[in-house]
Scaffold this active site. Structure first.
Site, PDB file in Angstrom:
ATOM      1  N   ASP A 198       5.446  24.254  -5.510  1.00  0.00           N
ATOM      2  CA  ASP A 198       4.326  23.468  -5.007  1.00  0.00           C
ATOM      3  C   ASP A 198       3.862  24.145  -3.715  1.00  0.00           C
ATOM      4  OD1 ASP A 198       2.425  21.475  -4.824  1.00  0.00           O
ATOM      5  OD2 ASP A 198       3.853  19.824  -5.022  1.00  0.00           O
ATOM      6  N   HIS A 206       3.170  15.683   0.842  1.00  0.00           N
ATOM      7  CA  HIS A 206       2.111  16.385   1.569  1.00  0.00           C
ATOM      8  C   HIS A 206       2.271  16.183   3.073  1.00  0.00           C
ATOM      9  CE1 HIS A 206       0.212  16.030  -2.439  1.00  0.00           C
ATOM     10  NE2 HIS A 206      -0.401  17.149  -2.106  1.00  0.00           N
TER      11      HIS A 206
END
Length: 295
Positions: free
Chosen positions: A263, A188
């Site tokens: 993702d 992230h």
């Protein structure tokens, strides 16, 4: 008279800001490139509200947009409160496995059923679950989301979760292929690099996908992790942007025939491909069928 627009689903899955749709969001969801919506905690304030939101999204187009969510259990459960049970972390199921295999499998199947049944009752089609990463104890991004360190325990417990989800009428999406558990960095916020060789990743992290579980997954989500010693490409890319991992290994060697979901392409782990358009093109060209663009 229905105002639903007949339009094939596109390859992009996007999010919406709050608990209701704005006029701009309705227009955006009608874009031919859009094929789905991913929901977050910010999109939930109660059971009736969530049903109304998903019904409105579903009514926009024919075929309806796919509605998905990251709803795994433990710390990654987007909807909490009215209409939803608190689901255990996958690591807690792994701990139970160490005490009693049968009890753990029964609990895992029940968890999968509750997870999927409650989402389906609220108009959600898909959860990006279960996590198939191994619990090496080093990756904070994965942590208690992983079932176990042992690939065979992961495969068995995940298969039970998938069976429970199937009982409730929901397909499962395994993640994060080929494995996010070894790296310490969080994709992230960083670009994780896994320095292990291919044989090690194949024998360890990919083992759950080589298990019969791999043939029962409706989808797979690859990791935003680079594996420079495992990927023979001249310039290895994160798995979700890599035709080696998606076409050669996942499709070719493993024979996976389901949907490959990227993702979130806004994560730091995908920034190696440039701006969001460059990232989307890279993921699509590598073999992703659905491209997630969140937040």
């Amino acid at each position: 008279m229905s105002t639903r627009i007949h339009r094939p689903r596109g390859p992009v899955m996007i999010d919406v800001a709050t608990t209701t749709l704005t006029a701009d969001e309705r227009e955006r969801l009608l874009d031919p490139l859009v094929g789905g919506v991913i929901l977050f905690a910010r999109n939930f304030s109660g059971s009736d509200q969530l049903r109304a939101l998903t019904a409105e999204i579903r009514a926009l187009r024919d075929p309806a947009l796919i509605i998905a969510v990251d709803h795994e259990g433990g710390r990654v459960q987007r909807f909490r409160g009215e209409g939803f049970s608190r689901l255990p972390s996958m690591r807690s199921l792994g701990a139970l496995w160490d005490q009693d295999h049968l009890a753990a499998l029964e609990a895992a199947q029940a968890t999968g059923f509750v997870l999927a049944a409650e989402l389906r009752a609220h108009g959600v089609d898909l959860s990006f679950a279960p996590v198939l990463d191994l619990d090496f104890g080093v990756c904070s991004a994965i942590g208690s989301r992983a079932f176990h360190r042992d690939p065979q325990a992961v495969a068995a417990l995940a298969q039970a979760v998938v069976a429970g989800m199937a009982q409730a009428g929901m397909g499962a999406v395994g993640k994060h292929f080929p494995g996010h558990g070894w790296v310490e960095a969080d994709s992230h916020h960083d670009v994780p690099v896994d320095e292990r060789d291919f044989a090690t990743v194949w024998e360890e992290d990919i083992a759950p996908y080589r298990h019969r579980l791999g043939r029962q997954l409706a989808g797979v989500m690859p990791a935003h992790v680079i594996y420079p010693k495992a990927d023979p490409s001249a310039e290895p890319q994160p798995a979700g942007l890599s035709s080696f991992w998606l076409e050669d290994v996942l499709r070719g060697r493993l024979g996976f025939k389901g949907v490959i979901f990227s993702d979130d392409l806004n994560m730091e782990g995908a920034r190696v491909a440039g701006d969001i358009v460059g990232r989307a093109k890279a993921a699509y060209n590598a073999g992703c069928d659905m491209l997630l663009v969140c937040n």
